[in-house]
Scaffold this motif. Structure first.
Motif, PDB file in Angstrom:
ATOM      1  N   UNK A 163     -78.368  69.320  -2.735  1.00 61.05           N
ATOM      2  CA  UNK A 163     -79.224  70.441  -2.345  1.00 61.05           C
ATOM      3  C   UNK A 163     -80.009  70.090  -1.083  1.00 61.05           C
ATOM      4  N   UNK A 164     -80.507  68.861  -1.013  1.00 62.30           N
ATOM      5  CA  UNK A 164     -81.226  68.415   0.183  1.00 62.30           C
ATOM      6  C   UNK A 164     -80.314  68.459   1.408  1.00 62.30           C
ATOM      7  N   UNK A 165     -79.058  68.079   1.216  1.00 61.86           N
ATOM      8  CA  UNK A 165     -78.100  68.112   2.317  1.00 61.86           C
ATOM      9  C   UNK A 165     -77.919  69.543   2.821  1.00 61.86           C
ATOM     10  N   UNK A 166     -77.812  70.487   1.885  1.00 64.04           N
ATOM     11  CA  UNK A 166     -77.642  71.890   2.281  1.00 64.04           C
ATOM     12  C   UNK A 166     -78.886  72.409   3.006  1.00 64.04           C
ATOM     13  N   UNK A 167     -80.051  72.097   2.467  1.00 65.28           N
ATOM     14  CA  UNK A 167     -81.295  72.556   3.091  1.00 65.28           C
ATOM     15  C   UNK A 167     -81.415  72.013   4.507  1.00 65.28           C
ATOM     16  N   UNK A 168     -81.066  70.740   4.659  1.00 67.54           N
ATOM     17  CA  UNK A 168     -81.206  70.066   5.956  1.00 67.54           C
ATOM     18  C   UNK A 168     -80.056  70.378   6.897  1.00 67.54           C
ATOM     19  N   UNK A 169     -78.932  70.821   6.343  1.00 66.21           N
ATOM     20  CA  UNK A 169     -77.747  71.016   7.166  1.00 66.21           C
ATOM     21  C   UNK A 169     -77.178  69.686   7.633  1.00 66.21           C
TER      22      UNK A 169
ATOM     23  N   UNK B 225     -73.807  64.144   8.815  1.00 66.70           N
ATOM     24  CA  UNK B 225     -73.438  62.749   9.063  1.00 66.70           C
ATOM     25  C   UNK B 225     -74.258  61.864   8.131  1.00 66.70           C
ATOM     26  N   UNK B 226     -73.560  61.029   7.359  1.00 67.54           N
ATOM     27  CA  UNK B 226     -74.215  60.251   6.307  1.00 67.54           C
ATOM     28  C   UNK B 226     -73.896  58.765   6.453  1.00 67.54           C
ATOM     29  N   UNK B 227     -74.886  57.948   6.117  1.00 67.08           N
ATOM     30  CA  UNK B 227     -74.681  56.513   5.985  1.00 67.08           C
ATOM     31  C   UNK B 227     -75.062  56.134   4.565  1.00 67.08           C
ATOM     32  N   UNK B 228     -74.160  55.416   3.898  1.00 69.19           N
ATOM     33  CA  UNK B 228     -74.359  55.068   2.494  1.00 69.19           C
ATOM     34  C   UNK B 228     -74.316  53.551   2.326  1.00 69.19           C
ATOM     35  N   UNK B 229     -75.358  53.004   1.693  1.00 63.34           N
ATOM     36  CA  UNK B 229     -75.397  51.581   1.377  1.00 63.34           C
ATOM     37  C   UNK B 229     -75.026  51.447  -0.100  1.00 63.34           C
TER      38      UNK B 229
ATOM     39  N   UNK C  67     -69.409  64.255   0.889  1.00 59.96           N
ATOM     40  CA  UNK C  67     -68.453  64.894   1.786  1.00 59.96           C
ATOM     41  C   UNK C  67     -68.030  66.279   1.327  1.00 59.96           C
ATOM     42  N   UNK C  68     -68.283  66.597   0.057  1.00 58.28           N
ATOM     43  CA  UNK C  68     -67.856  67.900  -0.484  1.00 58.28           C
ATOM     44  C   UNK C  68     -68.758  69.043  -0.041  1.00 58.28           C
ATOM     45  N   UNK C  69     -69.940  68.734   0.467  1.00 58.03           N
ATOM     46  CA  UNK C  69     -70.890  69.794   0.827  1.00 58.03           C
ATOM     47  C   UNK C  69     -70.413  70.553   2.070  1.00 58.03           C
ATOM     48  N   UNK C  70     -69.963  69.796   3.078  1.00 61.29           N
ATOM     49  CA  UNK C  70     -69.461  70.404   4.315  1.00 61.29           C
ATOM     50  C   UNK C  70     -68.100  69.804   4.661  1.00 61.29           C
TER      51      UNK C  70
ATOM     52  N   UNK D 111     -56.883  59.838  -1.881  1.00 55.65           N
ATOM     53  CA  UNK D 111     -56.323  60.778  -2.842  1.00 55.65           C
ATOM     54  C   UNK D 111     -56.939  62.157  -2.697  1.00 55.65           C
ATOM     55  N   UNK D 112     -58.220  62.219  -2.346  1.00 58.65           N
ATOM     56  CA  UNK D 112     -58.882  63.514  -2.180  1.00 58.65           C
ATOM     57  C   UNK D 112     -58.884  63.985  -0.721  1.00 58.65           C
ATOM     58  N   UNK D 113     -58.075  63.328   0.108  1.00 54.66           N
ATOM     59  CA  UNK D 113     -57.808  63.784   1.472  1.00 54.66           C
ATOM     60  C   UNK D 113     -59.069  63.858   2.330  1.00 54.66           C
ATOM     61  N   UNK D 114     -59.949  62.869   2.184  1.00 50.18           N
ATOM     62  CA  UNK D 114     -61.135  62.811   3.046  1.00 50.18           C
ATOM     63  C   UNK D 114     -61.194  61.508   3.833  1.00 50.18           C
TER      64      UNK D 114
END
Length: 208
Positions: free
Chosen positions: A42-48, A51-55, A67-70, A94-97
């Motif tokens: 939801x935060x991702x949608x609100x912020x638009x 580009x993400x960095x994940x630790x 990655x499913x949000x956009x 497998x999920x083509x991302x």
């Protein structure tokens, strides 16, 4: 049913990756709680944010959801466990991302990334909890000035509020996580400590 269980039930949505989720459950792989995941997306949608960095890639469960949000989003992710990393790469393929993922095998504490500062919209910290401060200090410069930093498991399943902890390692972990939480609560960054899942800390990069 208590209030927390009631709210959690309202946040339940259809699982997009049931096989990855089942693998995590069957193999005791820690993954983000469903209600915390719903809040993060939801935060991702609100912020638009795109580009993400994940630790802490683990098996790619949270990365797939990010990655499913956009459809035009991109993920940079780091994982030090080879087995988990290889499983994540398989799941992304497998999920083509896979074309939207830069997956790195190695310890984020010592990893050097060849990317520009202030180039990602969202930093998601979900690795070794005792290193939250180190991860924040090292990777927050890569977040855009108006971006978000989200830290998972800031409650340690309630351990942060326990006083009589017998095990030395558990006690040190509690002290480190609590010290980070206290530090961020007193920092110049706008922060929100959310008691959902195992606790989410949401930090706005812009200082007050």
């Amino acid at each position: 049913m208590n209030i927390a269980q009631y709210v959690k039930s309202l946040n339940v949505v259809e699982e997009h990756y049931p096989d990855v989720y089942s693998y995590a459950v069957d193999n005791s792989v820690p993954i983000i709680d469903s209600d915390a995941l719903a809040a993060l997306k939801h935060l991702i949608r609100i912020k638009g944010a795109k580009t993400y960095m994940e630790i802490g890639t683990a098996i790619g469960y949270s990365g797939l959801h990010l990655l499913s949000v956009y459809d035009d989003s991109h993920l940079i992710t780091m994982e030090k466990d080879r087995g988990a990393y290889e499983t994540a790469v398989e799941n992304f393929s497998r999920y083509d991302v896979a074309s939207r993922v830069d997956a790195h095998l190695g310890d984020a504490k010592t990893m050097d990334l060849n990317i520009e500062e202030e180039s990602v919209d969202l930093l998601f910290i979900d690795a070794s909890k005792g290193n939250n401060q180190l991860f924040f200090d090292k990777f927050s410069p890569f977040v855009k000035e108006d971006g978000l930093i989200v830290v998972d498991n800031i409650l340690l399943r309630g351990l942060v509020t326990e006083d009589d902890i017998v095990g030395r390692n558990k006690r040190k972990l509690k002290e480190k996580v609590d010290a980070f939480n206290q530090h961020m609560s007193q920092s110049d960054y706008p922060t929100s400590f959310l008691p959902i899942g195992d606790g989410l800390l949401v930090i706005s990069k812009s200082q007050v």
